[in-house]
Every structure is written in structure tokens, then in C-alpha cells.
Design a protein around this motif. Structure first.
Motif, PDB file in Angstrom:
ATOM      1  N   MET A 114      -3.616  -2.594   4.078  1.00 35.49           N
ATOM      2  CA  MET A 114      -3.107  -2.542   2.712  1.00 35.49           C
ATOM      3  C   MET A 114      -3.606  -1.274   2.009  1.00 35.49           C
ATOM      4  O   MET A 114      -2.876  -0.662   1.221  1.00 35.49           O
ATOM      5  N   PHE A 115      -4.828  -0.843   2.308  1.00 35.63           N
ATOM      6  CA  PHE A 115      -5.383   0.353   1.699  1.00 35.63           C
ATOM      7  C   PHE A 115      -4.891   1.615   2.411  1.00 35.63           C
ATOM      8  O   PHE A 115      -4.589   2.632   1.777  1.00 35.63           O
TER       9      PHE A 115
ATOM     10  N   TYR B  83      -0.926  -5.793  -3.380  1.00 37.23           N
ATOM     11  CA  TYR B  83      -2.188  -5.202  -3.832  1.00 37.23           C
ATOM     12  C   TYR B  83      -2.723  -5.937  -5.071  1.00 37.23           C
ATOM     13  O   TYR B  83      -3.939  -6.084  -5.244  1.00 37.23           O
ATOM     14  N   SER B  84      -1.809  -6.405  -5.917  1.00 40.63           N
ATOM     15  CA  SER B  84      -2.227  -7.066  -7.164  1.00 40.63           C
ATOM     16  C   SER B  84      -2.680  -8.506  -6.944  1.00 40.63           C
ATOM     17  O   SER B  84      -3.486  -9.026  -7.713  1.00 40.63           O
TER      18      SER B  84
ATOM     19  N   ALA C 124      -0.281 -17.798  -1.142  1.00 42.66           N
ATOM     20  CA  ALA C 124       1.141 -17.837  -0.792  1.00 42.66           C
ATOM     21  C   ALA C 124       1.815 -16.516  -1.140  1.00 42.66           C
ATOM     22  O   ALA C 124       2.532 -15.924  -0.322  1.00 42.66           O
ATOM     23  N   ASP C 125       1.601 -16.058  -2.380  1.00 43.45           N
ATOM     24  CA  ASP C 125       2.191 -14.782  -2.794  1.00 43.45           C
ATOM     25  C   ASP C 125       1.612 -13.623  -1.988  1.00 43.45           C
ATOM     26  O   ASP C 125       2.321 -12.687  -1.614  1.00 43.45           O
ATOM     27  N   CYS C 126       0.322 -13.676  -1.723  1.00 43.84           N
ATOM     28  CA  CYS C 126      -0.322 -12.598  -0.958  1.00 43.84           C
ATOM     29  C   CYS C 126       0.319 -12.454   0.408  1.00 43.84           C
ATOM     30  O   CYS C 126       0.737 -11.362   0.805  1.00 43.84           O
ATOM     31  N   VAL C 127       0.410 -13.548   1.142  1.00 40.50           N
ATOM     32  CA  VAL C 127       0.990 -13.505   2.484  1.00 40.50           C
ATOM     33  C   VAL C 127       2.446 -13.072   2.432  1.00 40.50           C
ATOM     34  O   VAL C 127       2.924 -12.287   3.259  1.00 40.50           O
ATOM     35  N   LEU C 128       3.170 -13.588   1.444  1.00 46.82           N
ATOM     36  CA  LEU C 128       4.591 -13.264   1.312  1.00 46.82           C
ATOM     37  C   LEU C 128       4.798 -11.764   1.111  1.00 46.82           C
ATOM     38  O   LEU C 128       5.571 -11.121   1.832  1.00 46.82           O
ATOM     39  N   TYR C 129       4.065 -11.191   0.140  1.00 45.83           N
ATOM     40  CA  TYR C 129       4.289  -9.777  -0.174  1.00 45.83           C
ATOM     41  C   TYR C 129       3.675  -8.843   0.874  1.00 45.83           C
ATOM     42  O   TYR C 129       4.184  -7.727   1.087  1.00 45.83           O
ATOM     43  N   LEU C 130       2.615  -9.294   1.511  1.00 46.85           N
ATOM     44  CA  LEU C 130       2.114  -8.510   2.646  1.00 46.85           C
ATOM     45  C   LEU C 130       3.186  -8.415   3.725  1.00 46.85           C
ATOM     46  O   LEU C 130       3.440  -7.344   4.289  1.00 46.85           O
TER      47      LEU C 130
END
Length: 441
Positions: free
Chosen positions: A73-74, A62-63, A33-39
Motif C-alpha cells: 500500500m505504501f 489508505y484512509s 470489510a472496507d479495507c479488504v474491499l478497497y485493497l
């Protein structure tokens, strides 16, 4: 402005919620959830070129995201870190940022191995950009990349690896043998590099010319070093074509190295084992060192005519032919060869223009005007030499100062219905040139 910010934030939040609904399909890790949100957050800011807002959201993505969540992302992270580096003044902080940039390349490479070649080339360029002042670091890390990629390593990586080796040699951290081995490696890589089109082929030739110029200027390949390193090797294996070819190539690049016994043995063996443009050039050097002028020119022209030699090599050989012919009074041959070197260039145009200037300055012209015009023509060529090769500026300016002493007085040239700045064609001593009338001041 506040209203606009709220609208953007609401849009980002909506995108995050929508992406979250799909996150399990794409494997965004345990914190999906956090990954998709911050991406979503950082990518939207990145698209808007609002990099200051993109950075903290990228850091969070990234974290919490696995490496396979997004290759961008990279890529984007490298751009953001580069921008941060340029904004940062503190040396320690900048060094940490560079570590992050290099780590991003390693992590991207581990997650996306199909792109390994391009990623390694990118990493090598980052090493050049940020760590090239550290010769030991560059030699070790850039060397590892070049060793893995071989001919797929980009030209700047090959060039900078050799420069790092030379720097370490000057600090007594590498031997001459180490530098020569590095030179052999990068030269072979560039010669074997594939080219998709004529432009890439031209770039490869320029890289090769740069490598050879750097190596020659380094003075690592001194005659003394080469004899000490390769003498025993030749005696142990005189019929090894690769070995004798390398000895000849390296001794060709060294000053005053064409008259020793090792060179004589190596070039003779090479010509016997494999008659080629390299062996023909070696025989030119041998005959030139022994003042066999006609044979020297014949072998050098044979080397130029070979289909095996590339354009950069031919340009070098044309320049050498012009210099040798000028030295030995073969004015017409010197003139023709210098013009060919200029046409091909590869860094030899300036020196070839100097030869043309010298030819005209020393021409035998008996006509009332031509006895002055030869100095006008010489000036033209010296000026061209100075304009195309900054390293010749001092010599060219001195030559111009020398010939300008022989310009006529304005009143004298007026008698021939000429004036300063007027065009004039001069022909004498087998040479012809279009020049400009000049007078003394």
C-alpha cells in the motif's frame, strides 16, 4: 467496452467479498470489510496499469486500512503519487503531493522497521528529487538520514548532503568548519561503505571521486580557512594521527597550500607517526613546492605503489605525476604517467590527453615529415581530450587551432608520397605515436 467494464467490476466485487471472508484472520482494522474491499479494488487496477482508476481506490484503502494491512500500500502509493506529481502543474498542489510521498516513507518505516535502511535511502532520494533546491531543508533532513545510516546511506545522499552544505556556506548560513565537517563525514562514510561485488566497489570509488571534486571546486578549503581552523588544533594535539592526516588531506585539496608552516608540520608529523601513501604524497607536495624534483617524483611514485591507495587516488596521482614531470622537462615520465592516468580515468583522462598533446606540440623532431607530424599527433590528443571531457572543449579547441597553423601545404607533403588522411607513425624526442596526415587549408 461497457460490457468489459461490468465484467471487471463484478470480478473485483467477488474478490472483495471473498477477501472479506478472510479479513479477520489478517487484522485489517475496525473497518476491515472496507479495507479488504478497497485493497482488492486498487491492487487489481494497479496490476492492469490502470493507474487513474487505481488512485481513488488506493486513497480509500489508505484512509481505512491500518499501516500493517499491506506494505505494498505504501510502495504502490508512492508510485501513484509520483505519477500524480508529474501530471500536476500547480506548485502548491505539487508541494502537498511531495509531503504525502515523504509521509508514506515515514509511515512505512514505522510499520515495517526491518526495512528501515532501504526506506530511509528511498526517502533520501525523494528529498533529492523534489526538495534539493531548498538547501536548508536538504541539509537538515538529508543530514538526519545520513547521520543515522552512516556508511549504509547511498552515494547520491552523501553527495547531495555535501552540495547542500556548500550552498548554505555560500549563503553565509554555514561556516567553513561546518562544510569541512560534512566533507569529513561523507568521505568517511563512503570509504567505509561495504561492496558486495566489484561493480559496487567501483561505484563507491566514483562517489568518493565526485565528493572530492565537488569539495575542491567549492574553494571552501582555502589555505586561509584551513590554517585558521586547524592551526590551533594541531598546536594543542600534534601527535594525533587522525588530526594531522585530515590536515594534510585537506591542504592537499587546496590550491597553493603546500608551503605554509602548518602543512610542513602536519605532513612531517604524519610521516613520523604513520608512514603511508598519504604521508608520501604530502612529502611529494612539500618537495615539489621547493623544486626538489627528483625527491618529489620519488615520493609520489612511492604513494602510487602503495597497496593502501585505491584506484581513484592512483589515477589522480598519475595525472599529477605527468603534469609535474612535463613541467620539469621529464618527457618520458610525463608520457608514461599520462597514459596510466588515461587507462585508469576517474575523471583524469581528458586532462592527461591534454598533457600528451602538449608533449607532442613541444617535441623536438628534426625529420622532414616528423617536424609536421608532431602537430598531427598533438591534434589527435587534443581531440581526445575534448571528446572525453566537455569542460576542456574550449582549451582543447584553442590548442588545435594553434598547432594547425603549422600543418604543411598539400603540395609540400605530396613530395614525400603522402596525402591528407593517410596514416603515419611518428617517432621523435623519445615519443612514438600513430597519427593521421593533415594539411593546411
Amino acid at each position: 467496452m461497457k460490457k468489459l467494464a461490468l465484467i471487471v467490476f463484478a470480478a473485483l466485487a467477488f474478490m472483495g467479498q471473498n477477501a472479506f471472508a478472510q479479513s479477520s484472520r489478517f487484522g485489517h482494522g475496525k473497518d476491515s470489510a472496507d479495507c479488504v474491499l478497497y485493497l482488492s479494488y486498487y491492487q487489481e487496477y494497479y496490476k492492469q496499469k490502470n493507474y487513474d482508476s487505481a488512485l481513488p481506490n488506493w486513497r480509500k484503502a489508505y484512509s481505512v486500512c491500518p499501516a500493517t494491512a499491506s506494505q505494498n500500500m505504501f510502495i504502490h502509493g508512492t508510485t501513484l503519487m509520483t505519477r500524480l506529481y508529474n501530471q500536476t502543474k500547480d506548485a502548491a498542489a505539487r508541494n502537498a503531493i511531495v509531503d504525502t510521498i515523504l509521509t508514506l516513507q515515514d509511515q512505512r518505516m514505522a510499520a515495517y522497521p526491518k526495512n528501515r535502511v532501504s526506506i530511509l535511502n528511498n526517502k533520501g532520494q525523494h528529498i533529492i528529487n523534489y526538495r534539493s533546491s531548498d538547501a536548508a531543508y536538504t541539509y537538515k533532513n538529508l543530514g538526519a538520514i545520513v547521520d543515522e545510516l552512516g556508511s549504509q546511506a547511498n552515494g547520491p545522499l552523501q553527495v547531495n548532503l555535501l552540495q547542500a552544505a556548500i550552498a548554505l556556506y555560500r549563503e553565509n548560513q554555514l561556516t567553513a568548519d561546518d562544510v569541512i565537517a560534512t566533507y569529513d563525514k561523507v568521505t568517511e562514510n563512503v570509504e567505509n561503505a561495504s561492496a558486495k561485488n566489484d561493480a559496487e566497489k567501483e561505484d563507491n570509488l566514483k562517489v568518493k571521486a565526485t565528493i572530492e571534486s565537488i569539495f575542491a571546486d567549492s574553494k571552501v578549503a582555502s589555505c586561509e580557512n584551513l590554517i585558521a581552523i586547524f592551526g590551533p588544533r594541531f598546536e594543542a594535539d600534534p601527535d594525533n594521527l587522525a588530526l594531522v592526516s585530515n590536515i594534510v588531506k585537506l591542504m592537499n585539496s587546496a590550491e597553493d597550500c603546500a608551503s605554509n608552516d602548518l602543512y610542513l608540520k602536519a605532513v612531517t608529523a604524519m610521516y613520523k607517526l604513520d608512514p603511508s601513501y598519504r604521508s608520501a604524497y604530502g612529502l611529494y607536495r612539500l618537495n615539489a613546492a621547493r623544486d626538489n624534483v627528483a625527491d618529489a617524483c620519488r615520493y609520489l611514485e612511492e604513494a602510487i605503489a602503495s597497496d593502501e591507495s585505491d584506484a581513484a587516488t592512483d589515477a589522480q596521482y598519475y595525472y599529477e605525476l605527468s603534469a609535474f614531470a612535463y613541467k620539469n622537462g621529464m618527457r618520458s615520465k610525463a608520457n608514461e604517467a599520462a597514459k596510466k592516468a588515461i587507462e585508469m580515468d576517474y575523471g583524469y583522462a581528458g586532462k592527461a590527453y591534454m598533457i600528451l598533446g602538449n608533449l607532442w606540440a613541444s617535441a623536438s623532431c628534426s625529420g622532414d615529415v616528423d617536424k609536421y607530424a608532431r602537430y598531427w599527433a598533438a591534434t589527435d590528443f587534443y581531440q581526445k581530450a575534448r571528446s572525453v571531457d566537455a569542460s576542456l572543449a574550449e582549451d582543447a579547441s584553442a590548442a588545435i587551432s594553434s598547432v594547425s597553423r603549422y600543418y604543411p601545404e598539400a603540395s609540400e607533403i605530396f613530395m614525400y608520397d603522402l596525402s591528407a588522411g593517410q596514416s603515419y607513425t611518428v617517432s621523435c624526442g623519445g615519443l612514438s605515436a600513430f597519427t593521421t596526415v593533415r594539411v593546411s587549408r
